[in-house]
Design a protein around this motif. Structure first.
Motif, PDB file in Angstrom:
ATOM      1  N   ALA A  26       0.859  -1.192   0.000  1.00 35.07           N
ATOM      2  CA  ALA A  26       0.000   0.000   0.000  1.00 35.07           C
ATOM      3  C   ALA A  26       0.896   1.242   0.000  1.00 35.07           C
ATOM      4  N   HIS A  27       0.402   2.312  -0.538  1.00 29.36           N
ATOM      5  CA  HIS A  27       1.113   3.596  -0.584  1.00 29.36           C
ATOM      6  C   HIS A  27       2.399   3.536  -1.423  1.00 29.36           C
ATOM      7  N   THR A  28       2.417   2.674  -2.420  1.00 33.62           N
ATOM      8  CA  THR A  28       3.574   2.613  -3.321  1.00 33.62           C
ATOM      9  C   THR A  28       3.567   3.842  -4.229  1.00 33.62           C
ATOM     10  N   SER A  29       4.742   4.452  -4.396  1.00 34.98           N
ATOM     11  CA  SER A  29       4.830   5.614  -5.299  1.00 34.98           C
ATOM     12  C   SER A  29       5.015   5.131  -6.736  1.00 34.98           C
ATOM     13  N   GLU A  32       8.518   3.893  -7.228  1.00 34.52           N
ATOM     14  CA  GLU A  32       8.741   2.533  -6.724  1.00 34.52           C
ATOM     15  C   GLU A  32       8.107   1.493  -7.651  1.00 34.52           C
ATOM     16  N   ASN A  60       6.743  10.950  -7.492  1.00 33.59           N
ATOM     17  CA  ASN A  60       6.411  10.922  -6.061  1.00 33.59           C
ATOM     18  C   ASN A  60       4.933  10.648  -5.768  1.00 33.59           C
ATOM     19  N   ASP A  61       4.099  10.648  -6.792  1.00 38.19           N
ATOM     20  CA  ASP A  61       2.672  10.372  -6.564  1.00 38.19           C
ATOM     21  C   ASP A  61       2.482   8.936  -6.085  1.00 38.19           C
ATOM     22  N   VAL A  62       1.597   8.768  -5.104  1.00 40.38           N
ATOM     23  CA  VAL A  62       1.221   7.423  -4.664  1.00 40.38           C
ATOM     24  C   VAL A  62       0.219   6.857  -5.667  1.00 40.38           C
ATOM     25  N   ARG A  65      -5.692   4.057  -5.431  1.00 45.09           N
ATOM     26  CA  ARG A  65      -6.167   2.747  -4.947  1.00 45.09           C
ATOM     27  C   ARG A  65      -7.185   2.126  -5.884  1.00 45.09           C
TER      28      ARG A  65
END
Lengths: 78, 141
Positions: A26-29, A32, A60-62, A65
């Motif tokens: 969760a919250h992967t940019s 990443e 840098n955006d997550v 979901r």
């Protein structure tokens, strides 16, 4: 979380079909996620970005979901 | 009016969408599939597209053109496999005078090439094909 990532343009010829599924925390940019895609695409990833169905994601955006997620190579419409 | 379609483009409907009795100029641009590229004979071009984002970006381009020039703009982009001569993109701009309509058409096609998620694969007479290089996308701030 498992996220389906749609593939377009030259990425469709990478032998992976029109999409792939990544298992990401969760919250992967976007940065990443692109790193996680590197082994699958190698140099084909140069110039590619991730995008939702509404906007291109900055590094840098997550990842959102929900909604569609796509890996987009450099564009050449018209 | 902006949209992506698998059907043949209808420039007349775009021109009608930007026409009005107060506008004395309607300028259209139509991009077509050409038969020769970089010395190779082309039979067809396949247009791939991330449709939801492409339609939003076409709409944003139309809004940018309309804020930059006193014009009304309509745009459609075709996708799928197109034969030589087929129209791949059509733009119409309507304005009071001709100069703004010409400028708006030029602005819109250059923005499409830079920002809309569409990709072209050329199919050559020899049976092989190639995805064309393009312009890397960046987030608009």
């Amino acid at each position: 979380m498992k996220r389906k990532i749609e593939l377009y343009g030259r990425l469709r010829d990478a032998g992976l079909g029109s999409s792939l599924v990544l298992d990401l925390p969760a919250h992967t940019s976007a940065r990443e996620a692109l790193s996680a895609l590197k082994p699958s695409f190698g140099p084909l990833l140069t110039g590619c970005v991730l995008a939702s169905d509404d906007a291109v994601l900055s590094p840098n955006d997550v990842l959102p979901r929900t909604g569609r997620l796509a890996l987009l190579p450099p564009v050449c419409g018209g | 009016m902006t949209f992506v379609t698998k059907s043949a483009l209808n420039i007349t409907s775009l021109e009608r969408a930007v026409s009005s009795p107060r506008r004395g100029a309607v300028c259209s641009f139509v991009g077509t599939v050409r038969s020769l590229h970089a010395g190779r004979r082309v039979n067809a071009v396949s247009y791939d597209c991330f449709v939801p984002l492409a339609e939003k970006e076409l709409s944003r381009i139309a809004k940018r053109a309309q804020s930059r020039f006193p014009v009304r703009v309509a745009i459609s982009h075709r996708i799928g496999r197109l034969k030589v001569g087929a129209a791949s993109v059509a733009i119409a701009a309507g304005s009071v005078h001709r100069a703004e309509a010409f400028e708006a058409c030029r602005f819109v096609i250059e923005e499409i090439k830079r920002t809309v998620p569409v990709w072209k694969k050329e199919h050559y007479a020899g049976g092989d094909g190639r995805w064309l290089p393009g312009c890397a996308l960046h987030k608009k701030l």
